[in-house]
Motif scaffolding. Sequence first.
Motif, PDB file in Angstrom:
ATOM      1  N   THR A 158     -11.476  12.203   3.256  1.00  0.00           N
ATOM      2  CA  THR A 158     -10.389  12.626   4.140  1.00  0.00           C
ATOM      3  C   THR A 158     -10.003  14.068   3.806  1.00  0.00           C
ATOM      4  N   PRO A 159     -10.887  15.018   4.082  1.00  0.00           N
ATOM      5  CA  PRO A 159     -10.587  16.411   3.767  1.00  0.00           C
ATOM      6  C   PRO A 159      -9.393  16.915   4.557  1.00  0.00           C
ATOM      7  N   ASP A 160      -8.758  17.963   4.051  1.00  0.00           N
ATOM      8  CA  ASP A 160      -7.645  18.570   4.794  1.00  0.00           C
ATOM      9  C   ASP A 160      -8.101  18.945   6.203  1.00  0.00           C
ATOM     10  N   GLN A 161      -9.287  19.524   6.270  1.00  0.00           N
ATOM     11  CA  GLN A 161      -9.926  19.870   7.537  1.00  0.00           C
ATOM     12  C   GLN A 161     -11.405  20.049   7.260  1.00  0.00           C
ATOM     13  N   ARG A 188       0.860  -1.175   0.000  1.00  0.00           N
ATOM     14  CA  ARG A 188       0.000   0.000   0.000  1.00  0.00           C
ATOM     15  C   ARG A 188       0.895   1.222   0.000  1.00  0.00           C
ATOM     16  N   LYS A 189       0.442   2.310  -0.626  1.00  0.00           N
ATOM     17  CA  LYS A 189       1.240   3.533  -0.689  1.00  0.00           C
ATOM     18  C   LYS A 189       0.681   4.563   0.293  1.00  0.00           C
ATOM     19  N   TYR A 190       1.587   5.163   1.084  1.00  0.00           N
ATOM     20  CA  TYR A 190       1.210   6.159   2.081  1.00  0.00           C
ATOM     21  C   TYR A 190       1.868   7.501   1.754  1.00  0.00           C
ATOM     22  N   PHE A 191       1.131   8.582   2.005  1.00  0.00           N
ATOM     23  CA  PHE A 191       1.621   9.944   1.743  1.00  0.00           C
ATOM     24  C   PHE A 191       1.945  10.616   3.067  1.00  0.00           C
ATOM     25  N   SER A 192       3.185  11.025   3.243  1.00  0.00           N
ATOM     26  CA  SER A 192       3.609  11.618   4.514  1.00  0.00           C
ATOM     27  C   SER A 192       4.063  13.065   4.375  1.00  0.00           C
ATOM     28  N   ASP A 193       3.881  13.646   3.185  1.00  0.00           N
ATOM     29  CA  ASP A 193       4.412  14.989   2.934  1.00  0.00           C
ATOM     30  C   ASP A 193       3.328  16.055   2.785  1.00  0.00           C
ATOM     31  N   GLY A 230     -10.656  12.918  -7.458  1.00  0.00           N
ATOM     32  CA  GLY A 230     -10.937  11.876  -6.475  1.00  0.00           C
ATOM     33  C   GLY A 230      -9.660  11.633  -5.686  1.00  0.00           C
ATOM     34  N   ALA A 231      -9.702  11.845  -4.389  1.00  0.00           N
ATOM     35  CA  ALA A 231      -8.469  11.717  -3.599  1.00  0.00           C
ATOM     36  C   ALA A 231      -8.785  11.372  -2.159  1.00  0.00           C
ATOM     37  N   ASP A 232      -7.945  10.530  -1.588  1.00  0.00           N
ATOM     38  CA  ASP A 232      -8.094  10.212  -0.169  1.00  0.00           C
ATOM     39  C   ASP A 232      -6.752   9.858   0.436  1.00  0.00           C
ATOM     40  N   LYS A 233      -6.557  10.338   1.653  1.00  0.00           N
ATOM     41  CA  LYS A 233      -5.402   9.961   2.463  1.00  0.00           C
ATOM     42  C   LYS A 233      -5.926   9.040   3.566  1.00  0.00           C
ATOM     43  N   MET A 234      -6.176   7.784   3.177  1.00  0.00           N
ATOM     44  CA  MET A 234      -6.819   6.845   4.093  1.00  0.00           C
ATOM     45  C   MET A 234      -5.934   6.510   5.294  1.00  0.00           C
ATOM     46  N   SER A 235      -4.629   6.672   5.133  1.00  0.00           N
ATOM     47  CA  SER A 235      -3.730   6.410   6.255  1.00  0.00           C
ATOM     48  C   SER A 235      -3.989   7.347   7.428  1.00  0.00           C
ATOM     49  N   SER A 236      -4.686   8.470   7.163  1.00  0.00           N
ATOM     50  CA  SER A 236      -4.950   9.452   8.211  1.00  0.00           C
ATOM     51  C   SER A 236      -6.164   9.093   9.063  1.00  0.00           C
ATOM     52  N   CYS A 237      -6.945   8.090   8.652  1.00  0.00           N
ATOM     53  CA  CYS A 237      -8.186   7.806   9.377  1.00  0.00           C
ATOM     54  C   CYS A 237      -8.326   6.339   9.755  1.00  0.00           C
ATOM     55  N   ILE A 238      -7.221   5.582   9.731  1.00  0.00           N
ATOM     56  CA  ILE A 238      -7.308   4.179  10.115  1.00  0.00           C
ATOM     57  C   ILE A 238      -6.462   3.901  11.350  1.00  0.00           C
ATOM     58  N   ASP A 239      -6.952   2.990  12.163  1.00  0.00           N
ATOM     59  CA  ASP A 239      -6.283   2.568  13.385  1.00  0.00           C
ATOM     60  C   ASP A 239      -5.150   1.609  13.007  1.00  0.00           C
ATOM     61  N   PRO A 240      -3.908   1.945  13.317  1.00  0.00           N
ATOM     62  CA  PRO A 240      -2.779   1.083  12.933  1.00  0.00           C
ATOM     63  C   PRO A 240      -2.883  -0.347  13.460  1.00  0.00           C
ATOM     64  N   SER A 241      -3.711  -0.549  14.480  1.00  0.00           N
ATOM     65  CA  SER A 241      -3.855  -1.888  15.053  1.00  0.00           C
ATOM     66  C   SER A 241      -5.071  -2.638  14.503  1.00  0.00           C
ATOM     67  N   ASP A 242      -5.799  -2.008  13.595  1.00  0.00           N
ATOM     68  CA  ASP A 242      -7.018  -2.608  13.028  1.00  0.00           C
ATOM     69  C   ASP A 242      -6.682  -3.336  11.731  1.00  0.00           C
ATOM     70  N   ARG A 243      -6.587  -4.650  11.807  1.00  0.00           N
ATOM     71  CA  ARG A 243      -6.175  -5.441  10.656  1.00  0.00           C
ATOM     72  C   ARG A 243      -7.119  -5.287   9.472  1.00  0.00           C
ATOM     73  N   LYS A 244      -8.409  -5.163   9.720  1.00  0.00           N
ATOM     74  CA  LYS A 244      -9.395  -5.107   8.637  1.00  0.00           C
ATOM     75  C   LYS A 244      -9.144  -3.938   7.689  1.00  0.00           C
ATOM     76  N   THR A 245      -8.832  -2.781   8.251  1.00  0.00           N
ATOM     77  CA  THR A 245      -8.645  -1.592   7.419  1.00  0.00           C
ATOM     78  C   THR A 245      -7.200  -1.438   6.941  1.00  0.00           C
ATOM     79  N   VAL A 246      -6.253  -1.732   7.814  1.00  0.00           N
ATOM     80  CA  VAL A 246      -4.847  -1.511   7.476  1.00  0.00           C
ATOM     81  C   VAL A 246      -4.392  -2.378   6.296  1.00  0.00           C
ATOM     82  N   LEU A 247      -4.921  -3.577   6.187  1.00  0.00           N
ATOM     83  CA  LEU A 247      -4.478  -4.480   5.126  1.00  0.00           C
ATOM     84  C   LEU A 247      -4.836  -3.996   3.728  1.00  0.00           C
ATOM     85  N   VAL A 248      -5.836  -3.119   3.606  1.00  0.00           N
ATOM     86  CA  VAL A 248      -6.297  -2.740   2.267  1.00  0.00           C
ATOM     87  C   VAL A 248      -6.168  -1.252   1.934  1.00  0.00           C
TER      88      VAL A 248
END
Length: 325
Positions: free
Chosen positions: A81-84, A42-47, A137-155
């Motif tokens: 996942t809006p900026d705010q 999975r690709k994550y955006f940190s910048d 169409g854009a989303d930073k899904m890494s910003s709204c998922i629980d790192p310990s939640d396997r269901k969401t983190v895997l996809v």
Amino acid sequence: MGVKITSWGHFIPETKLTNSELSKRFNVTTDWILERTGIEERKYFSDGATSDMIVKAALNCIQQTDLSPTDIDCIIVATMTPDQHCPSTATFVHQKLGTKNAWGFDIMAACSGYLYALQLATSLINSNSYKTVLVCGADKMSSCIDPSDRKTVLVLADGAGVSLLQQSSTDNNIIDTICKLDSSHSSDISMIASGSKAPSTIENISQGKHYLRFESKTIFSTAISLMQIVAEEILSKNKLTFEDIDFIVPHQANKRIIETLAKKFDLPIEKFLINVEQIGNTSAATIPIAISEALKDEKLKGNEKLLLVSVGAGYTYSASLMNLS
């Protein structure tokens, strides 16, 4: 008058979250993850934020044309996942792109967001009020998922895809779009906190209510059923069959859903554009990224007839027919 898709653009972050890393986090094997999701990384955006990904994709899109940002009349941003919460992400895209002559707004239809935005953009252009609309169409899904939640983190993952739509006297790329909503299982996929119902209190955040959750075991089957229904509906409405379609571009939820959908349609998997293996599920961005990437890699030549189909939280679901030529 018609609606022409002048260009496509996408942005995929470079940071990877691999199955090897996740296998250690969740104490499972890499084969176990791949078997259930079909996703390798999975690709994550940190910048930056969602708007920063959109701007990168939009600049890529605009640079393929003779247009400048000041030629854009309207910006539609589909994101969950809006900026705010305020102001809109479209506001930040407007500011960063320099689209001084445009107005804009956000919509939230989860993973169906891009097709909902496409329908709105098409209607705006067909109203003869606006000539050039940037559909994002854009989303930073890494910003709204629980790192310990396997269901969401895997996809889930991050990314942005955009298309530039223009009024045309000679071309009409968008044949039809259908947008639908089934709210009977609205709690299956949800993010409870941070809204007016459950504000971002210390208590709610400490309980993880601000994270996105997959709450039902029937999400997989419901997603397939709704995509099948809307795909068959739009084909029937336009007197077409799957034989008339060059490629199907499904929402890239996970590869297993796409493979099951292919079996439901009795179609070879090669008829589906798939890129989820190396990117992950980027929510509203999956379909425009898939098309933009396929055009860049010349898997699509630019003269195909496509069936786009999506499903998202709500459940939102949608389909669109388009000619790329």
